[in-house]
Design a protein around this motif. Structure first.
Motif, PDB file in Angstrom:
ATOM      1  N   GLN A 346      58.328 110.188  38.019  1.00 53.93           N
ATOM      2  CA  GLN A 346      57.216 111.002  38.510  1.00 53.93           C
ATOM      3  C   GLN A 346      55.999 110.132  38.835  1.00 53.93           C
ATOM      4  O   GLN A 346      55.314 110.352  39.843  1.00 53.93           O
ATOM      5  CB  GLN A 346      56.856 112.067  37.482  1.00 53.93           C
ATOM      6  N   LYS A 450      50.581 116.264  42.945  1.00 55.45           N
ATOM      7  CA  LYS A 450      51.731 115.756  42.201  1.00 55.45           C
ATOM      8  C   LYS A 450      51.386 115.567  40.723  1.00 55.45           C
ATOM      9  O   LYS A 450      52.184 115.901  39.836  1.00 55.45           O
ATOM     10  CB  LYS A 450      52.207 114.428  42.804  1.00 55.45           C
ATOM     11  N   ALA A 453      51.381 118.955  39.183  1.00 57.84           N
ATOM     12  CA  ALA A 453      52.727 119.521  39.101  1.00 57.84           C
ATOM     13  C   ALA A 453      53.541 118.873  37.991  1.00 57.84           C
ATOM     14  O   ALA A 453      54.252 119.559  37.233  1.00 57.84           O
ATOM     15  CB  ALA A 453      53.438 119.362  40.439  1.00 57.84           C
ATOM     16  N   TYR A 454      53.416 117.554  37.868  1.00 60.25           N
ATOM     17  CA  TYR A 454      54.254 116.841  36.916  1.00 60.25           C
ATOM     18  C   TYR A 454      53.791 116.996  35.473  1.00 60.25           C
ATOM     19  O   TYR A 454      54.495 116.589  34.555  1.00 60.25           O
ATOM     20  CB  TYR A 454      54.339 115.366  37.306  1.00 60.25           C
ATOM     21  N   LEU A 461      59.309 116.805  42.630  1.00 59.19           N
ATOM     22  CA  LEU A 461      59.084 117.803  43.665  1.00 59.19           C
ATOM     23  C   LEU A 461      60.145 117.659  44.750  1.00 59.19           C
ATOM     24  O   LEU A 461      60.664 116.564  44.979  1.00 59.19           O
ATOM     25  CB  LEU A 461      57.693 117.634  44.275  1.00 59.19           C
ATOM     26  N   TRP A 465      58.064 119.388  50.940  1.00 54.48           N
ATOM     27  CA  TRP A 465      57.057 120.345  50.470  1.00 54.48           C
ATOM     28  C   TRP A 465      55.766 120.137  51.239  1.00 54.48           C
ATOM     29  O   TRP A 465      55.526 119.075  51.796  1.00 54.48           O
ATOM     30  CB  TRP A 465      56.821 120.227  48.959  1.00 54.48           C
ATOM     31  N   PRO A 500      51.309 122.724  45.790  1.00 55.59           N
ATOM     32  CA  PRO A 500      52.507 122.188  46.449  1.00 55.59           C
ATOM     33  C   PRO A 500      53.497 123.337  46.644  1.00 55.59           C
ATOM     34  O   PRO A 500      53.716 124.143  45.733  1.00 55.59           O
ATOM     35  CB  PRO A 500      53.029 121.160  45.434  1.00 55.59           C
ATOM     36  N   GLU A 502      57.284 124.624  48.650  1.00 59.37           N
ATOM     37  CA  GLU A 502      58.455 124.295  49.454  1.00 59.37           C
ATOM     38  C   GLU A 502      58.250 124.741  50.907  1.00 59.37           C
ATOM     39  O   GLU A 502      57.742 125.836  51.167  1.00 59.37           O
ATOM     40  CB  GLU A 502      59.707 124.998  48.909  1.00 59.37           C
ATOM     41  N   SER A 524      59.185 130.154  44.011  1.00 57.62           N
ATOM     42  CA  SER A 524      59.136 128.693  44.067  1.00 57.62           C
ATOM     43  C   SER A 524      59.762 128.059  42.827  1.00 57.62           C
ATOM     44  O   SER A 524      59.692 128.605  41.721  1.00 57.62           O
ATOM     45  CB  SER A 524      57.681 128.232  44.203  1.00 57.62           C
ATOM     46  N   ILE A 526      58.701 125.091  41.971  1.00 57.43           N
ATOM     47  CA  ILE A 526      57.623 124.212  41.511  1.00 57.43           C
ATOM     48  C   ILE A 526      56.810 124.977  40.472  1.00 57.43           C
ATOM     49  O   ILE A 526      56.260 126.049  40.776  1.00 57.43           O
ATOM     50  CB  ILE A 526      56.735 123.776  42.695  1.00 57.43           C
TER      51      ILE A 526
END
Length: 593
Positions: A346, A450, A453-454, A461, A465, A500, A502, A524, A526
Motif C-alpha cells: 500500500q 490512497k 483508503a488504506y 485499490l 478508479w 476514490p 471504481e 463499492s 473501497i
C-alpha cells in the motif's frame, strides 16, 4: 569541440560506391532486418512508376529515398545509425537485378546489360582497380547485428545471388520477392527494364548525413526518427557488453538479456529504465549528490564504459526488476516476505501517485542494499512511510516537482551507509499544513485518497478508479443562492468532497446528487466509499464538506506524525545499539578490548 556534420545528396550508385573506401556496417546494437513483403513491393513499384513517368534517360526527375545517418568509426567504416533497413533493401534489389542480367551468357548480352553490370558491381563488391575483376566475397555491406543468424544469410545472398527457396528469414524472402517483381515487369514491359535500372542507379536519391561521432549520429537519428522503435541506450549497451565477452559467454549473455527484456516488459518496465534506476544506485555508492542528472548513455560511457563491464551488472538489473514487479503488477517474490506485506504494498502504491519519479530512486537503492537482511521487512516498511511523509508534506506546502530533488540525492547517498538513513530534507513551515490538506494541489489528491483508503482496508485499490466528487461539479444555480460560483467551485474541490470510486460505478452514478449516488457508493469495494454509501447521512452540502475536511486533515496529520515518530524510534534504537566514542574509550581503559 564543435560537432561536424556532412550532408550531401547522392545517387544510389554514388552512395553505395563510396563503400569501396569506407565499407558500410550495420552495427551490433541495431535491430534485425525487418522489411515486409509490402514494403519491398512498395519500393519497387514506386521506383518503376517513377521511371515510367518522371525518370529514365530522357527525363531529369529524381526520386527521394530518404536519409542515411552514419558516422565513421575507428575502423574507417560507415557505421549506419538510421537507414539500415533501406540500404539493405537496395543491396538486395541490385543483387536481384545483377543476377538476372548475368544469367544471360556474356556473348548474348546487350550493350546496355554489360553497361549496367559494370555499374552494379562496384556498388556491391570490391573490384580490382586494374583488371576490374570482382571479388564477390568482399562485400561493401556487413551486418553485425547481435545474435542474428541473418548476418550470414545476407552475406551468402550478396555473394552468390542465391536464396534458399524454403527460407523464412526476411533477407531470403525479400530477395526472392525482388527477383519475382523484376522478372514480372521485365516480361510485361521489356523496353522499360534498362530505363528502370538507370533511374534506380542515377535518379533515386539518398541523403547521407555523416556525423563525426556516434553520439552526434544518434542525436540526429532521434531528431529525425518519427516511425517508432528508435534505438535506445540499452541497445547500444547490449552491443558493448556483447563485444567484450568471449565466444563461450556470448550465447549465455544473449539468452539472459532476452529474459531480462521479456520480464521487464511483463512488469511494465524496460531495460532502458532499469539502467536508469541502476545509475542512481551507482551514483549513491559514489556519493554523487550533484543535482545535474546525466543522460544514461553519457553516464555509462564514462571511462570507456567500464560500468557496463561489471560482472554483476545484469544481476543487479534483475534485482531492481524484482522490486518493480511487485510495485507494478503486485507479484510476490519467492523467499522475500516483504512482497506479501499488504501495508508495504500500500505504501508503494501510494508513492506511485507522487507527481514525479524522484521517490523511486531511494526506494531502489534501499531495496538493492538491504533486501537480504533479516529485519528488512520491518525497516523497509518504516522507511517507506517516512519517505511518504516527507514527500507528501513537502509537496502539499510547496507543489513543485523539483523542490525535493537535492534532498532526494542526499538521501540516496545516506542510504548506502545505513539502513536507517537520516532524512536531511530542507525545513519548511508546516503551520498551514492543515489548510493545504483540506484544499490540496490537484497533483497530490490521489495520494491523499490512497492514504485515507488504506487506513481502512488491506486490499489495494482497483487498477481503474477515479476521483469522485460527492457534491457534483455541476449543480443547480438556485441550490446556493447566497454564495458566488467561485466560492462553490473552490469548496467542491476540497478533499472533504472527494472519494476514490471504481470507474464502472462512477459511470453509473454520473453527476447526480448525493441521495441518488448513495446506492452506488454502497456497492463499492473501497471501504471509505462504501462507508459513505451505508451511512445514515441523507444530505450532502458545503457544511458536510467542511466537517469532513476537518476530520480528514486531523487524520492525515496524526498519521504523518505517527510515521515520523516510528521511524525516529527505530533510528534511535539503532543508535543506542552502537557504542559511542566515550563508551569505546572506557571499555578500552578497562582492558575489555
Amino acid at each position: 569541440m564543435p560537432t561536424t556534420i556532412e550532408v550531401n545528396k547522392q545517387s544510389v550508385e554514388a552512395l553505395l560506391g563510396s563503400g569501396k573506401s569506407k565499407p558500410f556496417v550495420i552495427p551490433e546494437y541495431q535491430r534485425p532486418y525487418a522489411w515486409t513483403d509490402e514494403q519491398v513491393e512498395t519500393l519497387f513499384e514506386d521506383l518503376w512508376e517513377f521511371s515510367a513517368i518522371s525518370g529514365g534517360t530522357e527525363r531529369d526527375g529524381s526520386y527521394f529515398l530518404g536519409s542515411i545517418v552514419s558516422y565513421e568509426n575507428e575502423d574507417s567504416e560507415q557505421e549506419i545509425i538510421d537507414g539500415q533497413q533501406r540500404i539493405t533493401s537496395l543491396f538486395l534489389l541490385l543483387r536481384a537485378i545483377y543476377t538476372k542480367l548475368t544469367a544471360t551468357p556474356a556473348s548474348e548480352r546487350t550493350a546496355e546489360a554489360n553497361n549496367f553490370i559494370g555499374k552494379i558491381e562496384p556498388a556491391i563488391w570490391r573490384t580490382n582497380k586494374l583488371t576490374g575483376i570482382v571479388d564477390y566475397k568482399n562485400i561493401l555491406l556487413t551486418s553485425r547485428v547481435v545474435n542474428n543468424e541473418g548476418n550470414n544469410t545476407l552475406r551468402a545472398i550478396l555473394e552468390t545471388g542465391e536464396a534458399n527457396e524454403t527460407a523464412k528469414d526476411n533477407y531470403s524472402k525479400n530477395y526472392r520477392h525482388f527477383q519475382a517483381l523484376f522478372d514480372k515487369h521485365s516480361q510485361e514491359n521489356p523496353l522499360m527494364v534498362y530505363q528502370f535500372i538507370y533511374a534506380l542507379l542515377n535518379q533515386a536519391i539518398l541523403l547521407p548525413i555523416t556525423a563525426d561521432t556516434q553520439d552526434t549520429a544518434l542525436t540526429i537519428f532521434s531528431t529525425l526518427n518519427d516511425r517508432g522503435l528508435p534505438l535506445s541506450d540499452a541497445d547500444i549497451f547490449k552491443a558493448k557488453i556483447y563485444n567484450q565477452l568471449n565466444a563461450d559467454d556470448k550465447t549465455a549473455f544473449i539468452e539472459r538479456w532476452k529474459d531480462l527484456d521479456e520480464q521487464a516488459s511483463a512488469a511494465n518496465e524496460s531495460i532502458q529504465q532499469l539502467f536508469y534506476y541502476n545509475m542512481f544506485y551507482l551514483r549513491a555508492l559514489e556519493q554523487d549528490i550533484k543535482t545535474t542528472i546525466p543522460g544514461v548513455r553519457k553516464y555509462y560511457a564514462a571511462n570507456k564504459f567500464e560500468k557496463l563491464y561489471n560482472p554483476s551488472l545484469l544481476d543487479t538489473l534483475f534485482v531492481i526488476l524484482n522490486l518493480w514487479n511487485v510495485v507494478n503488477t503486485g507479484a510476490e517474490i519467492e523467499g522475500e516476505s516483504w512482497s506479501k506485506n499488504a501495508k508495504i504494498k500500500q505504501s508503494l502504491d501510494t508513492l506511485s501517485s507522487y507527481p514525479n519519479e524522484f521517490w523511486k530512486y531511494p526506494v531502489v537503492i534501499y531495496y538493492v542494499c538491504y533486501r537480504k537482511r533479516d529485519d528488512f521487512e520491518i525497516k523497509f516498511g518504516l522507511f517507506l512511510n517516512k519517505l511518504l511523509m516527507e514527500l507528501m508534506t513537502k509537496y502539499l506546502m510547496i507543489p513543485s516537482i523539483n523542490a525535493v530533488k537535492p534532498d532526494i540525492l542526499k538521501l540516496n547517498s545516506a542510504i548506502v551507509s545505513s539502513d536507517t538513513p537520516e532524512f536531511h530534507f530542507k525545513d519548511i513551515d508546516t503551520s498551514q499544513l492543515e489548510l493545504h490538506i483540506q484544499n490540496p494541489n490537484r497533483n497530490v489528491v490521489r495520494m491523499l485518497l490512497k492514504i485515507l483508503a488504506y487506513e481502512q482496508q488491506k486490499e489495494l485499490l482497483p487498477a481503474r478508479w477515479e476521483i469522485e466528487h460527492i457534491f457534483p461539479q455541476k449543480w443547480q444555480t438556485n441550490y446556493f443562492p447566497d454564495m458566488s460560483d467561485a466560492t462553490i467551485k473552490e469548496k467542491i474541490e476540497h478533499i472533504g468532497n472527494k472519494l476514490p470510486f471504481e470507474k464502472r460505478l462512477n459511470i453509473i452514478a454520473g453527476n447526480g446528487y448525493f441521495s441518488k449516488k448513495k446506492k452506488e457508493y454502497a456497492a463499492s469495494q473501497i471501504a471509505i466509499t462504501k462507508a459513505i454509501g451505508t451511512s445514515k447521512t441523507t444530505e450532502w452540502d458545503l457544511d458536510s464538506i467542511t466537517k469532513r475536511d476537518i476530520r480528514i486533515s486531523d487524520s492525515i496529520i496524526a498519521l504523518l506524525n505517527k510515521w515520523d515518530r516510528n521511524y525516529k524510534n527505530i533510528s534511535s534504537a539503532v543508535d543506542r545499539e552502537q557504542p559511542s566514542g566515550d563508551d569505546l574509550a572506557r571499555i578500552e581503559k578497562k582492558g575489555w578490548i
